[in-house]
Design a protein around this motif. Structure first.
Motif, PDB file in Angstrom:
ATOM      1  N   GLY A  26     -24.193  -8.446 -48.851  1.00  0.00           N
ATOM      2  CA  GLY A  26     -25.246  -9.367 -48.471  1.00  0.00           C
ATOM      3  C   GLY A  26     -26.216  -8.800 -47.463  1.00  0.00           C
ATOM      4  O   GLY A  26     -25.971  -7.772 -46.847  1.00  0.00           O
ATOM      5  N   ARG A  27     -27.320  -9.504 -47.290  1.00  0.00           N
ATOM      6  CA  ARG A  27     -28.406  -9.035 -46.432  1.00  0.00           C
ATOM      7  C   ARG A  27     -28.361  -9.647 -45.044  1.00  0.00           C
ATOM      8  O   ARG A  27     -29.187  -9.325 -44.210  1.00  0.00           O
ATOM      9  CB  ARG A  27     -29.753  -9.385 -47.067  1.00  0.00           C
ATOM     10  N   THR A  28     -27.385 -10.519 -44.799  1.00  0.00           N
ATOM     11  CA  THR A  28     -27.399 -11.269 -43.552  1.00  0.00           C
ATOM     12  C   THR A  28     -26.285 -10.854 -42.609  1.00  0.00           C
ATOM     13  O   THR A  28     -25.878 -11.617 -41.756  1.00  0.00           O
ATOM     14  CB  THR A  28     -27.293 -12.778 -43.839  1.00  0.00           C
ATOM     15  N   PHE A  29     -25.796  -9.637 -42.764  1.00  0.00           N
ATOM     16  CA  PHE A  29     -24.668  -9.176 -41.953  1.00  0.00           C
ATOM     17  C   PHE A  29     -24.948  -9.330 -40.470  1.00  0.00           C
ATOM     18  O   PHE A  29     -24.069  -9.685 -39.694  1.00  0.00           O
ATOM     19  CB  PHE A  29     -24.385  -7.716 -42.294  1.00  0.00           C
ATOM     20  N   SER A  30     -26.165  -9.086 -40.060  1.00  0.00           N
ATOM     21  CA  SER A  30     -26.499  -9.138 -38.637  1.00  0.00           C
ATOM     22  C   SER A  30     -26.441 -10.552 -38.055  1.00  0.00           C
ATOM     23  O   SER A  30     -26.548 -10.726 -36.843  1.00  0.00           O
ATOM     24  CB  SER A  30     -27.890  -8.548 -38.405  1.00  0.00           C
ATOM     25  N   MET A  31     -26.262 -11.550 -38.909  1.00  0.00           N
ATOM     26  CA  MET A  31     -26.142 -12.928 -38.433  1.00  0.00           C
ATOM     27  C   MET A  31     -24.702 -13.324 -38.135  1.00  0.00           C
ATOM     28  O   MET A  31     -24.439 -14.441 -37.689  1.00  0.00           O
ATOM     29  CB  MET A  31     -26.732 -13.886 -39.469  1.00  0.00           C
ATOM     30  N   TYR A  32     -23.766 -12.402 -38.392  1.00  0.00           N
ATOM     31  CA  TYR A  32     -22.351 -12.713 -38.267  1.00  0.00           C
ATOM     32  C   TYR A  32     -21.712 -12.020 -37.065  1.00  0.00           C
ATOM     33  O   TYR A  32     -21.884 -10.807 -36.876  1.00  0.00           O
ATOM     34  CB  TYR A  32     -21.585 -12.279 -39.516  1.00  0.00           C
ATOM     35  N   ALA A  33     -20.956 -12.785 -36.292  1.00  0.00           N
ATOM     36  CA  ALA A  33     -20.027 -12.181 -35.353  1.00  0.00           C
ATOM     37  C   ALA A  33     -18.839 -11.669 -36.161  1.00  0.00           C
ATOM     38  O   ALA A  33     -18.436 -12.293 -37.147  1.00  0.00           O
ATOM     39  CB  ALA A  33     -19.571 -13.208 -34.324  1.00  0.00           C
ATOM     40  N   MET A  34     -18.294 -10.546 -35.746  1.00  0.00           N
ATOM     41  CA  MET A  34     -17.232  -9.902 -36.517  1.00  0.00           C
ATOM     42  C   MET A  34     -15.973  -9.730 -35.683  1.00  0.00           C
ATOM     43  O   MET A  34     -16.040  -9.460 -34.476  1.00  0.00           O
ATOM     44  CB  MET A  34     -17.699  -8.526 -37.000  1.00  0.00           C
ATOM     45  N   GLY A  35     -14.847  -9.853 -36.344  1.00  0.00           N
ATOM     46  CA  GLY A  35     -13.578  -9.676 -35.646  1.00  0.00           C
ATOM     47  C   GLY A  35     -12.595  -8.873 -36.472  1.00  0.00           C
ATOM     48  O   GLY A  35     -12.704  -8.794 -37.692  1.00  0.00           O
ATOM     49  N   TRP A  36     -11.665  -8.264 -35.784  1.00  0.00           N
ATOM     50  CA  TRP A  36     -10.514  -7.620 -36.406  1.00  0.00           C
ATOM     51  C   TRP A  36      -9.260  -8.371 -35.949  1.00  0.00           C
ATOM     52  O   TRP A  36      -9.093  -8.654 -34.751  1.00  0.00           O
ATOM     53  CB  TRP A  36     -10.406  -6.153 -35.997  1.00  0.00           C
ATOM     54  N   PHE A  37      -8.419  -8.670 -36.920  1.00  0.00           N
ATOM     55  CA  PHE A  37      -7.132  -9.308 -36.667  1.00  0.00           C
ATOM     56  C   PHE A  37      -6.045  -8.454 -37.290  1.00  0.00           C
ATOM     57  O   PHE A  37      -6.329  -7.581 -38.121  1.00  0.00           O
ATOM     58  CB  PHE A  37      -7.098 -10.720 -37.283  1.00  0.00           C
ATOM     59  N   ARG A  38      -4.815  -8.710 -36.919  1.00  0.00           N
ATOM     60  CA  ARG A  38      -3.703  -8.008 -37.543  1.00  0.00           C
ATOM     61  C   ARG A  38      -2.514  -8.960 -37.681  1.00  0.00           C
ATOM     62  O   ARG A  38      -2.382  -9.921 -36.927  1.00  0.00           O
ATOM     63  CB  ARG A  38      -3.311  -6.765 -36.756  1.00  0.00           C
ATOM     64  N   GLN A  39      -1.686  -8.631 -38.659  1.00  0.00           N
ATOM     65  CA  GLN A  39      -0.499  -9.436 -38.891  1.00  0.00           C
ATOM     66  C   GLN A  39       0.664  -8.520 -39.250  1.00  0.00           C
ATOM     67  O   GLN A  39       0.604  -7.812 -40.261  1.00  0.00           O
ATOM     68  CB  GLN A  39      -0.732 -10.466 -39.993  1.00  0.00           C
ATOM     69  N   ALA A  40       1.677  -8.551 -38.422  1.00  0.00           N
ATOM     70  CA  ALA A  40       2.896  -7.792 -38.669  1.00  0.00           C
ATOM     71  C   ALA A  40       3.888  -8.688 -39.404  1.00  0.00           C
ATOM     72  O   ALA A  40       3.801  -9.915 -39.330  1.00  0.00           O
ATOM     73  CB  ALA A  40       3.488  -7.303 -37.353  1.00  0.00           C
ATOM     74  N   PRO A  41       4.852  -8.099 -40.109  1.00  0.00           N
ATOM     75  CA  PRO A  41       5.833  -8.903 -40.848  1.00  0.00           C
ATOM     76  C   PRO A  41       6.551  -9.888 -39.932  1.00  0.00           C
ATOM     77  O   PRO A  41       7.027  -9.524 -38.852  1.00  0.00           O
ATOM     78  CB  PRO A  41       6.794  -7.849 -41.393  1.00  0.00           C
ATOM     79  N   GLY A  42       6.585 -11.145 -40.358  1.00  0.00           N
ATOM     80  CA  GLY A  42       7.284 -12.167 -39.600  1.00  0.00           C
ATOM     81  C   GLY A  42       6.539 -12.684 -38.389  1.00  0.00           C
ATOM     82  O   GLY A  42       7.077 -13.497 -37.636  1.00  0.00           O
TER      83      GLY A  42
END
Length: 124
Positions: A26-42
């Protein structure tokens, strides 16, 4: 809605480094705040790092401060997570997430778009 795809995961020894990338459509990437998350087993999905729309502000979980950095390229529609000094406890599936607007939350439920995830495995 923006569509996201992560890459760059893999197997690395403790103390090593990896750089994750998240490509957005998309062309509107600059309108989004971005995050990284993680999930370990359990375990529940947890916030790792976030960056505001312009890249002017970044936030990190205490567990990764000083080891991880986040950046974005609004021309390439990509956000990066540079992970250094990796520890066994960093092993997880890492997800990229996007939230439309200026606010950067740290709660997973407030992000509207998610990538499929990329596995990061740190051997001890």
């Amino acid at each position: 809605q923006v569509q996201l795809v992560e890459s760059g995961g893999g197997l690395v020894q403790a103390g090593g480094s990896l750089r994750l990338s998240c490509a957005a459509s998309g062309r509107t990437f600059s309108m989004y705040a971005m995050g990284w998350f993680r999930q370990a087993p359990g375990k529940e999905r947890e916030f790792v790092a976030g960056i505001t729309r312009s890249g002017g502000s970044t936030y990190f979980a205490d567990s990764v401060k000083g080891r991880f950095t986040i950046s974005r390229d609004n021309v390439k529609n990509t956000v990066y997570l540079q992970m250094n000094s990796l520890e066994f406890e960093d092993t997880a599936v890492y997800y990229c997430a996007a939230r439309l607007g200026a606010v950067l939350p740290t709660t997973a439920g407030l992000f509207g778009s998610w990538g499929p995830g990329t596995q990061v495995t740190v051997s001890s």
